[in-house]
Design a protein around this motif. Structure first.
Motif, short mmCIF file in Angstrom:
data_model
loop_
_atom_site.label_atom_id
_atom_site.label_comp_id
_atom_site.label_asym_id
_atom_site.label_seq_id
_atom_site.Cartn_x
_atom_site.Cartn_y
_atom_site.Cartn_z
N GLY A 73 -1.98 -3.50 2.27
CA GLY A 73 -1.71 -4.52 1.51
C GLY A 73 -0.47 -4.37 0.75
O GLY A 73 0.36 -3.49 1.06
N TYR A 74 -0.02 -5.47 -0.05
CA TYR A 74 1.30 -5.37 -0.86
C TYR A 74 1.06 -5.01 -2.28
O TYR A 74 0.47 -6.07 -3.05
CB TYR A 74 1.92 -6.76 -0.56
N PRO A 75 1.21 -4.13 -3.09
CA PRO A 75 0.88 -3.97 -4.48
C PRO A 75 1.53 -5.03 -5.33
O PRO A 75 2.55 -5.32 -4.99
CB PRO A 75 1.72 -2.60 -4.68
N LEU B 222 5.56 1.44 -4.05
CA LEU B 222 5.13 1.57 -2.75
C LEU B 222 4.82 2.94 -2.21
O LEU B 222 3.68 2.87 -1.44
CB LEU B 222 6.58 0.97 -1.89
N ASP B 223 5.55 3.99 -2.57
CA ASP B 223 5.14 5.36 -2.05
C ASP B 223 3.80 5.58 -2.65
O ASP B 223 3.27 6.38 -1.94
CB ASP B 223 6.21 6.35 -2.67
N ARG B 224 3.21 5.17 -3.83
CA ARG B 224 1.87 5.33 -4.35
C ARG B 224 1.08 4.91 -3.28
O ARG B 224 -0.25 5.20 -3.53
CB ARG B 224 1.74 5.28 -5.54
N ALA B 225 1.47 3.68 -2.82
CA ALA B 225 0.41 3.00 -2.00
C ALA B 225 0.27 3.69 -0.57
O ALA B 225 -0.73 3.44 0.15
CB ALA B 225 0.85 1.43 -1.51
N ILE B 226 0.93 4.45 -0.30
CA ILE B 226 0.66 5.21 1.21
C ILE B 226 -0.30 6.29 1.35
O ILE B 226 -1.39 5.92 2.37
CB ILE B 226 1.91 5.99 1.55
N PRO B 227 -0.56 7.14 0.53
CA PRO B 227 -2.08 7.79 0.65
C PRO B 227 -3.22 7.14 0.78
O PRO B 227 -3.98 7.18 1.37
CB PRO B 227 -2.03 8.89 -0.53
N PRO B 228 -3.49 6.10 -0.18
CA PRO B 228 -4.54 5.07 -0.04
C PRO B 228 -4.77 4.41 1.27
O PRO B 228 -5.81 4.08 1.95
CB PRO B 228 -4.69 4.18 -1.24
N LEU B 229 -3.83 3.99 1.66
CA LEU B 229 -3.49 3.21 3.13
C LEU B 229 -3.88 4.13 4.22
O LEU B 229 -4.70 3.73 4.94
CB LEU B 229 -2.19 2.87 3.23
N SER C 283 -8.00 5.47 8.41
CA SER C 283 -9.01 6.31 9.13
C SER C 283 -10.48 6.11 9.14
O SER C 283 -10.93 5.73 8.07
CB SER C 283 -8.89 7.70 8.49
N PRO C 284 -11.09 5.96 10.25
CA PRO C 284 -10.80 6.23 11.59
C PRO C 284 -9.87 5.26 12.29
O PRO C 284 -10.19 3.84 12.14
CB PRO C 284 -11.84 6.79 12.23
#
Length: 92
Positions: free
Chosen positions: A17-19, A57-64, A69-70
């Protein structure tokens, strides 16, 4: 491009997504993430190699990564694969 790579690209497109805050502030960015994937497609590890430099944007990476997964099971009976996933947030 192999069928597996296409399936991974499609899943990233569907899940990334796009925050809203980034859209409101017209923030764009690119990142690179190293993923390690088990045979069943489970992402067993990830490392942000290049951050976007934009906190939102960097905070959106771990949830992405959690949403991805998987991934599809690895092709050809591979037990594990490590690759770099480029991520792009663009308002175009």
């Amino acid at each position: 491009m192999t069928d597996w790579q296409r399936a991974v690209v499609e899943k990233v497109r569907a899940k990334q997504g796009y925050p809203r805050l980034a859209v409101a502030r017209q923030i764009e960015g690119r990142a690179k993430v190293r993923l390690t994937v088990a045979a069943d497609g489970t992402i067993s590890n990830y490392e942000i190699l290049e951050a976007t430099g934009e906190d939102v944007l960097d905070r959106a990476i771990p949830p992405l990564i959690g949403k991805l997964s998987p991934l599809p099971p690895l092709p050809g009976g591979q037990s594990e694969m490590t690759f770099v996933l480029p991520l792009n947030w663009s308002l175009d």
